[in-house]
Scaffold this active site. Sequence first.
Site, PDB file in Angstrom:
ATOM      1  N   SER A 433       0.812  -1.206   0.000  1.00 51.61           N
ATOM      2  CA  SER A 433       0.000   0.000   0.000  1.00 51.61           C
ATOM      3  C   SER A 433       0.849   1.261   0.000  1.00 51.61           C
ATOM      4  O   SER A 433       0.321   2.336  -0.281  1.00 51.61           O
ATOM      5  CB  SER A 433      -0.972   0.003   1.184  1.00 51.61           C
ATOM      6  OG  SER A 433      -0.411  -0.586   2.302  1.00 51.61           O
ATOM      7  N   HIS A 454      -2.364  -2.444  -6.744  1.00 53.42           N
ATOM      8  CA  HIS A 454      -2.836  -2.101  -5.399  1.00 53.42           C
ATOM      9  C   HIS A 454      -4.355  -2.122  -5.317  1.00 53.42           C
ATOM     10  O   HIS A 454      -5.033  -1.236  -5.830  1.00 53.42           O
ATOM     11  CB  HIS A 454      -2.280  -0.718  -5.027  1.00 53.42           C
ATOM     12  CG  HIS A 454      -2.657  -0.281  -3.662  1.00 53.42           C
ATOM     13  ND1 HIS A 454      -2.807   1.035  -3.316  1.00 53.42           N
ATOM     14  CD2 HIS A 454      -2.922  -0.993  -2.539  1.00 53.42           C
ATOM     15  CE1 HIS A 454      -3.155   1.112  -2.046  1.00 53.42           C
ATOM     16  NE2 HIS A 454      -3.227  -0.098  -1.559  1.00 53.42           N
ATOM     17  N   ASN A 504      -3.253   6.310  -1.151  1.00 55.45           N
ATOM     18  CA  ASN A 504      -2.766   6.297   0.232  1.00 55.45           C
ATOM     19  C   ASN A 504      -1.957   7.540   0.564  1.00 55.45           C
ATOM     20  O   ASN A 504      -1.875   7.952   1.712  1.00 55.45           O
ATOM     21  CB  ASN A 504      -1.948   5.032   0.508  1.00 55.45           C
ATOM     22  CG  ASN A 504      -2.888   3.880   0.794  1.00 55.45           C
ATOM     23  OD1 ASN A 504      -4.044   4.094   1.125  1.00 55.45           O
ATOM     24  ND2 ASN A 504      -2.407   2.667   0.636  1.00 55.45           N
TER      25      ASN A 504
HETATM   26  P1  NAI Z   1      -2.500  -9.465   6.830  1.00 55.12           P
HETATM   27  O1  NAI Z   1      -1.674  -9.300   8.016  1.00 55.12           O
HETATM   28  O2  NAI Z   1      -3.977  -9.609   6.969  1.00 55.12           O
HETATM   29  O3  NAI Z   1      -1.979 -10.705   5.940  1.00 55.12           O
HETATM   30  C1  NAI Z   1      -0.646 -10.918   5.582  1.00 55.12           C
HETATM   31  C2  NAI Z   1      -0.457 -12.416   5.375  1.00 55.12           C
HETATM   32  O4  NAI Z   1       0.819 -12.639   4.814  1.00 55.12           O
HETATM   33  C3  NAI Z   1      -0.538 -13.216   6.665  1.00 55.12           C
HETATM   34  O5  NAI Z   1      -1.502 -14.232   6.528  1.00 55.12           O
HETATM   35  C4  NAI Z   1       0.845 -13.799   6.816  1.00 55.12           C
HETATM   36  O6  NAI Z   1       0.838 -15.099   7.373  1.00 55.12           O
HETATM   37  C5  NAI Z   1       1.324 -13.828   5.381  1.00 55.12           C
HETATM   38  N1  NAI Z   1       2.780 -13.838   5.257  1.00 55.12           N
HETATM   39  C6  NAI Z   1       3.685 -13.121   5.953  1.00 55.12           C
HETATM   40  N2  NAI Z   1       4.921 -13.388   5.509  1.00 55.12           N
HETATM   41  C7  NAI Z   1       4.805 -14.299   4.526  1.00 55.12           C
HETATM   42  C8  NAI Z   1       5.723 -14.964   3.670  1.00 55.12           C
HETATM   43  N3  NAI Z   1       7.024 -14.737   3.757  1.00 55.12           N
HETATM   44  N4  NAI Z   1       5.233 -15.846   2.745  1.00 55.12           N
HETATM   45  C9  NAI Z   1       3.912 -16.081   2.656  1.00 55.12           C
HETATM   46  N5  NAI Z   1       3.003 -15.484   3.463  1.00 55.12           N
HETATM   47  C10 NAI Z   1       3.433 -14.589   4.364  1.00 55.12           C
HETATM   48  O7  NAI Z   1      -2.157  -8.201   5.896  1.00 55.12           O
HETATM   49  P2  NAI Z   1      -3.037  -7.494   4.789  1.00 55.12           P
HETATM   50  O8  NAI Z   1      -3.819  -6.424   5.410  1.00 55.12           O
HETATM   51  O9  NAI Z   1      -3.717  -8.508   3.962  1.00 55.12           O
HETATM   52  O10 NAI Z   1      -1.919  -6.767   3.920  1.00 55.12           O
HETATM   53  C11 NAI Z   1      -1.150  -7.444   2.956  1.00 55.12           C
HETATM   54  C12 NAI Z   1      -0.538  -6.442   2.011  1.00 55.12           C
HETATM   55  O11 NAI Z   1      -1.570  -5.702   1.386  1.00 55.12           O
HETATM   56  C13 NAI Z   1       0.368  -5.413   2.668  1.00 55.12           C
HETATM   57  O12 NAI Z   1       1.412  -5.106   1.797  1.00 55.12           O
HETATM   58  C14 NAI Z   1      -0.535  -4.235   2.872  1.00 55.12           C
HETATM   59  O13 NAI Z   1       0.139  -3.019   2.935  1.00 55.12           O
HETATM   60  C15 NAI Z   1      -1.363  -4.306   1.610  1.00 55.12           C
HETATM   61  N6  NAI Z   1      -2.653  -3.661   1.702  1.00 55.12           N
HETATM   62  C16 NAI Z   1      -3.404  -3.711   2.852  1.00 55.12           C
HETATM   63  C17 NAI Z   1      -4.610  -3.073   2.918  1.00 55.12           C
HETATM   64  C18 NAI Z   1      -5.441  -3.141   4.153  1.00 55.12           C
HETATM   65  O14 NAI Z   1      -6.386  -2.351   4.272  1.00 55.12           O
HETATM   66  N7  NAI Z   1      -5.177  -4.035   5.064  1.00 55.12           N
HETATM   67  C19 NAI Z   1      -5.144  -2.314   1.764  1.00 55.12           C
HETATM   68  C20 NAI Z   1      -4.317  -2.408   0.592  1.00 55.12           C
HETATM   69  C21 NAI Z   1      -3.108  -3.015   0.578  1.00 55.12           C
END
Ligand code: NAI
Length: 713
Positions: A433, A454, A504
């Site tokens: 993000s 994104h 963002n």
């Molecule tokens: P989250 O914390 O819900 O999920 C992240 C997942 O990645 C977890 O299930 C974790 O186990 C997994 N993970 C961590 N390291 C790993 C690896 N080395 N290999 C495989 N899996 C791994 O996070 P979320 O919110 O889904 O965010 C993910 C990405 O999306 C981030 O880059 C975030 O900035 C971006 N994002 C998030 C938004 C939000 O509102 N939460 C909106 C838009 C983008």
Amino acid sequence: MASPSLTLSFPRADLAQITFDTPGKSANILSSSVLDELDAILDGLAANTQLAGLIFVSGKPGVFIAGADLREFVAAMPTITEAETYRLCRRGQQLFARLSQVPFVTVAAIGGTCLGGGAELACWCDRRVMSTHDRCELGLPEVKLGLIPGWGGTARVPRIAGLANAIELITGGEPLDARSAYQWGLADDLVPAERLMAAAQRMVDDEKSSGKFLRDRERWSRPIAIDATELAYLSAAASATIQQQTKGAYPAPIAALELMIEASSDPLETACDKEAQRMSTLFGSPVNKALLNVFFLNDRIKRDSGIAGTETAPRTISHVGIIGAGIMGSGIAAAHVKRGVATRLTDADKNALAKGDRAIFDEVAYNRKAKGPDLQKALQATPLLQCTQDLMELAHCDLVVEAVVENADVKRQVYSRLEPLLGENGLLASNTSTIPISSLANGLKRPDRFCGLHFFNPVRRMQLVEVIRGRETSDETVATLVAHAKRIGKLPIVVRDGPGFLVNRLLSPYMNEALHLLTEGIELREIDRAARWFGMPMGPIALYDMVGIDTAFYAGRTMWEAFPDRVIASPILPALIRKQRLGQKSGKGFYSYQNRKGVPQSDPEMSQLLEPYCQPTRTLPRETLVDRLILPMLLEATRALSEAVVRDPRDVDFGLIFGLGFPAYRGGLLFDLDKEGPRRILERLRPYEALGSRFQPTSYLRQLADRDQRFYQ
Ligand code: NAI
């Protein structure tokens, strides 16, 4: 003179056919010149005493008539008077009404999209036959533009389909598929596309011999038979639903409801006259102008390939891999499965993968109408989704989207393991993000095949996708991701690389200001309430909880590193993280979600937790809170514009509406503020300038003010 759009032919001596096929366009649109053509054709047919019937058909596959010509609306808007709008509506009504007055049967043979003015034309015909083609639908979406149907739709539809159905169709603006249109009595027959004409001809013959259409003409010209109690109930129930959906910000649905209720006791002709009067008060209103702007913003993006020139064609993406099964990864996977794309999902954590798998199935199998799971949908989705912990199983994917934690090192480690596995043309995209794409590309062997993709949270609701071009991203990669995003029903904008990209970057000052306000002693709920009052779908504090406090913290850190002069590193987020209050996903963040419906509730523990960081509670006027939240966002937009983060100021408005849910009835942030102009914005900023550089006018804004220009040129 333009070539005609309507062609008159005679498939039989007693049968006339009007084929609508605007030359050089993909859709048929009802412009004023098309109405003139129709008028002339009907004049010619009036003298033909041999005719049994007239059939309307489209020459374009998948489209009957897409609606009225909105560009003509915009062109007319600056000078048109209410009296002229009234006259134009009456003209359209009287022209279409001829279809229910001619001495022969009129049938609309609808083989595709039939919307707005097109649906009104069809409803003035005696009968409608629809095809079972997927894209065949009938709808009156005028309320989505801040209008009501103005060519007789609010008068004809209740008389044909019943008042309750008409209210749902017209005040909701959602189209009906052919089957529902048939069930509601708006279509009289439903046939496969190849039998459409034969069915329409048969209908002419049947009606001619039975004369039933003449009885319906008479019946539909009268008031609607409905008793007063039922009418009062219908009115109250519909009004409550509309109020809940529009929060009073969109006047058109209520206007349509009141009109249909009032005119139900009138003859058709009076109902049409009242419709024209109502329409003339809505046309050109601020909400109508704003929603038309949103329509054109959308239209612009739908036509944009994302790159300059036409030499580079997008590649086809058949298999998609997603790494990270958290909030975003599972949302992105569901979006693909719903559009029939074979998807593989992986996560380092087995439990997270299982949780993601369940969330995806819950989403794709959900049936909105039945408000529950749908076995058919679940069965269709099953073969499309595979969850695996083996990265190797993503090797054959045409595109892999990474959605792991917002940490550049973790992301780079994932790429170093994945890239060697991908095929020659495999693309890699990050859902980061905030982290600049070019910095994530460091170390990649094929940075040209890497891009930001994104998505916004929640993916199922937010249509925007930012396609972020890194320094070395190729045109082919950008064009492929733009086309792919459209294929899965999203609206992509291409933005330049940089911290926070576009949306963002603009969101950051708004969220940041919410923390300032909190520190100054303003209550959580007051901050959120002010944002919702302005029209945002949720307040910034509730948004922190939805995004996830940890994710918001990482994102905030990237923004703080990039713009330390105007972003604070508040201790509040780390304090929440230390207490494992990560937002909705952990059941507690700023609010508590540990209730049956998972709605945000105040949590007494929070005041204790916040106490060391916040001044004593105080209040500020709602308008001040809104200025504090919105003006820093505007200033950031002007900085992004001077750095050419987007190609056009319209992209700012598009991104905010479709990525953050900025209120569409305002037409967009820049569109909205253009009403007051840059000089007035400078005045509004003055009382806040002492708060710091985040409220200081930018050179972009000053220049606009000096030249008395607007954001939209
Ligand atoms: P989250 O914390 O819900 O999920 C992240 C997942 O990645 C977890 O299930 C974790 O186990 C997994 N993970 C961590 N390291 C790993 C690896 N080395 N290999 C495989 N899996 C791994 O996070 P979320 O919110 O889904 O965010 C993910 C990405 O999306 C981030 O880059 C975030 O900035 C971006 N994002 C998030 C938004 C939000 O509102 N939460 C909106 C838009 C983008």
